[in-house]
Design a protein around this motif. Structure first.
Motif, PDB file in Angstrom:
ATOM      1  N   GLY A  70       0.693  -1.240  -0.228  1.00 44.31           N
ATOM      2  CA  GLY A  70       0.542   0.236  -0.027  1.00 44.31           C
ATOM      3  C   GLY A  70       1.207   1.271  -0.026  1.00 44.31           C
ATOM      4  N   LEU A  71       2.271   0.965   0.358  1.00 44.37           N
ATOM      5  CA  LEU A  71       2.640   2.364   0.808  1.00 44.37           C
ATOM      6  C   LEU A  71       3.534   2.719  -0.920  1.00 44.37           C
ATOM      7  CD1 LEU A  71       5.121   1.834   4.215  1.00 44.37           C
ATOM      8  CD2 LEU A  71       3.367   3.927   3.476  1.00 44.37           C
ATOM      9  N   ALA A  72       3.531   1.633  -1.215  1.00 38.91           N
ATOM     10  CA  ALA A  72       4.672   1.691  -2.736  1.00 38.91           C
ATOM     11  C   ALA A  72       3.655   1.856  -3.156  1.00 38.91           C
ATOM     12  CB  ALA A  72       4.023   0.917  -2.976  1.00 38.91           C
ATOM     13  N   PHE A  73       2.582   1.795  -3.333  1.00 38.40           N
ATOM     14  CA  PHE A  73       1.361   1.463  -4.473  1.00 38.40           C
ATOM     15  C   PHE A  73       0.863   3.465  -4.411  1.00 38.40           C
ATOM     16  CE2 PHE A  73      -2.606   1.796  -6.303  1.00 38.40           C
ATOM     17  CZ  PHE A  73      -3.003   1.030  -7.577  1.00 38.40           C
ATOM     18  N   GLY A  74       0.478   3.745  -2.843  1.00 39.93           N
ATOM     19  CA  GLY A  74       0.088   5.263  -2.858  1.00 39.93           C
ATOM     20  C   GLY A  74       1.193   6.013  -3.275  1.00 39.93           C
ATOM     21  N   GLY A  75       2.385   6.259  -2.649  1.00 46.44           N
ATOM     22  CA  GLY A  75       3.696   6.332  -2.941  1.00 46.44           C
ATOM     23  C   GLY A  75       4.362   6.706  -4.385  1.00 46.44           C
ATOM     24  N   MET A  76       4.013   5.925  -5.417  1.00 44.81           N
ATOM     25  CA  MET A  76       4.475   5.871  -6.769  1.00 44.81           C
ATOM     26  C   MET A  76       3.225   6.321  -7.384  1.00 44.81           C
ATOM     27  SD  MET A  76       7.835   3.160  -7.368  1.00 44.81           S
ATOM     28  CE  MET A  76       6.574   2.211  -6.887  1.00 44.81           C
ATOM     29  N   MET A 160       9.455   8.989  -6.647  1.00 43.32           N
ATOM     30  CA  MET A 160       9.502   8.347  -8.216  1.00 43.32           C
ATOM     31  C   MET A 160       8.482   8.432  -8.824  1.00 43.32           C
ATOM     32  SD  MET A 160      13.114   7.296  -8.174  1.00 43.32           S
ATOM     33  CE  MET A 160      12.530   6.913 -10.021  1.00 43.32           C
ATOM     34  N   GLY A 161       7.476   8.919  -7.569  1.00 46.26           N
ATOM     35  CA  GLY A 161       5.811   8.710  -8.239  1.00 46.26           C
ATOM     36  C   GLY A 161       5.859  10.794  -8.592  1.00 46.26           C
ATOM     37  N   ALA A 162       6.607  11.627  -8.352  1.00 44.50           N
ATOM     38  CA  ALA A 162       6.866  12.768  -8.662  1.00 44.50           C
ATOM     39  C   ALA A 162       7.311  12.120  -9.999  1.00 44.50           C
ATOM     40  CB  ALA A 162       7.131  13.671  -7.985  1.00 44.50           C
ATOM     41  N   VAL A 163       8.100  12.027 -10.840  1.00 42.20           N
ATOM     42  CA  VAL A 163       8.499  11.744 -11.967  1.00 42.20           C
ATOM     43  C   VAL A 163       8.241  10.822 -12.402  1.00 42.20           C
ATOM     44  CG1 VAL A 163      10.940  10.671 -12.728  1.00 42.20           C
ATOM     45  CG2 VAL A 163      11.639  10.844 -10.751  1.00 42.20           C
ATOM     46  N   LEU A 164       7.608   9.891 -12.393  1.00 47.09           N
ATOM     47  CA  LEU A 164       6.230   9.472 -13.190  1.00 47.09           C
ATOM     48  C   LEU A 164       5.454  10.295 -13.787  1.00 47.09           C
ATOM     49  CD1 LEU A 164       6.199   6.004 -11.386  1.00 47.09           C
ATOM     50  CD2 LEU A 164       7.368   5.843 -13.556  1.00 47.09           C
ATOM     51  N   GLY A 165       4.906  11.154 -12.930  1.00 45.24           N
ATOM     52  CA  GLY A 165       4.174  11.849 -12.921  1.00 45.24           C
ATOM     53  C   GLY A 165       3.953  12.452 -13.666  1.00 45.24           C
ATOM     54  N   ALA A 166       5.288  13.239 -13.532  1.00 43.53           N
ATOM     55  CA  ALA A 166       5.952  14.569 -14.760  1.00 43.53           C
ATOM     56  C   ALA A 166       6.475  13.982 -16.015  1.00 43.53           C
ATOM     57  CB  ALA A 166       7.413  15.008 -14.124  1.00 43.53           C
TER      58      ALA A 166
END
Length: 283
Positions: A70-76, A160-166
């Motif tokens: 859940g942490l990984a899913f939410g974070g990324m 890494m979630g921010a990177v993917l979103g960008a």
């Protein structure tokens, strides 16, 4: 006041406002409640099964793994999807137009996502204690380890979630990230030990943070005897710290560069073009 300090304060205020909004929105509350209810239902029916070679409940073994997932899913993925959506609707362009606005925006999102992730962990863990036996919940060390892994996991995954979103410009392309992530979850020992997997699959699972978040959570909540069913027969605390720390450093280095590049490319005409494409999809 220092401009950076002002941006940090504005970001924290933004995060608090978004938390208030999300916890008073019925759709958002349902999005939090349904996965939690589904997980707890699965754990309830798994409680009678045992981990191969032991008498320990498979449900109790799976719960801490699912907390790490859940942490990984939410974070990324959740942070990435919010960045993509708010870039399309012009929110990021408005943030860019204010001094240090992108910094404030990101701090607000990190505040929101971190709090939601920790609250979700509590909502999953506390009810499960009513029907799952064997979890270490009376040890202060267990709770400290749980908190430390959660914080390190958020530091490793949110950038890494921010990177993917960008990098993703079209919301429909989120599926290109979602499907591989589902595959990694299946490979990472969340629902079943990976000892029986081929060596190359075990190696792939250990590259990414999902496996290590699950292992770290298991090391916090499961008895020491359960380390025997893990790879190497131990909790591998140093390896967990090293891999999650490496992902955190990688994300913290990449995120500012990628986000600055994305912000420079944003303009009113690009937002208008995205809106037009979105309206065409709806029409």
């Amino acid at each position: 006041m220092n401009p950076t300090t002002a941006a940090v304060r504005a970001g924290l205020r933004r995060g608090v406002i978004e938390l208030r909004n999300t916890f008073s929105n019925a759709q958002d509350l349902w999005n939090y409640f349904f996965p939690t209810a589904a997980l707890l239902t699965a754990m309830f029916f798994m409680r009678g099964s045992t981990v191969p070679g032991t008498s320990f409940s498979l449900g109790a073994r799976t719960l801490p793994s699912a907390l790490g997932m859940g942490l990984a899913f939410g974070g990324m993925l959740v942070l990435a999807s919010q960045l993509v959506i708010e870039r399309e609707d012009g929110t990021l362009l408005r943030a860019k137009a204010t001094p240090n606005g992108m910094l404030g925006y990101l701090i607000g999102k990190i505040t929101l996502m971190s709090t939601v992730a920790l609250v979700s962990m509590g909502l999953q863990l506390l009810p499960a204690l009513l029907f799952l036996d064997g979890l270490r919940v009376t040890s202060a060390t267990a709770w400290l380890t749980l908190l430390a892994v959660a914080v390190l996991g958020l530091i490793a995954t949110l950038p890494m979630g921010a990177v993917l979103g960008a990098l993703i410009e079209n919301p429909r392309n989120l599926g290109l990230v979602m499907l591989p992530t589902m595959g990694l979850i299946a490979l990472s020992g969340i629902f079943y030990p990976i000892n029986s997997y081929p060596g190359w699959l075990q190696a792939v699972a250990q590259i990414f943070p999902i496996y290590w978040l699950g292992l770290g959570m298991r090391s916090a909540l499961l008895p020491d005897s359960m380390a025997a069913v893990e790879l190497g027969g131990s909790w591998r605390h140093l390896e967990t710290l090293g891999v999650l720390g490496a992902w955190a450093v990688l994300g913290l280095v990449l995120a500012p560069v990628v986000l600055r590049r994305m912000a420079r490319r944003e303009s009113g005409s690009r937002v208008a073009a995205r809106r037009e494409r979105a309206m065409q999809r709806i029409g």
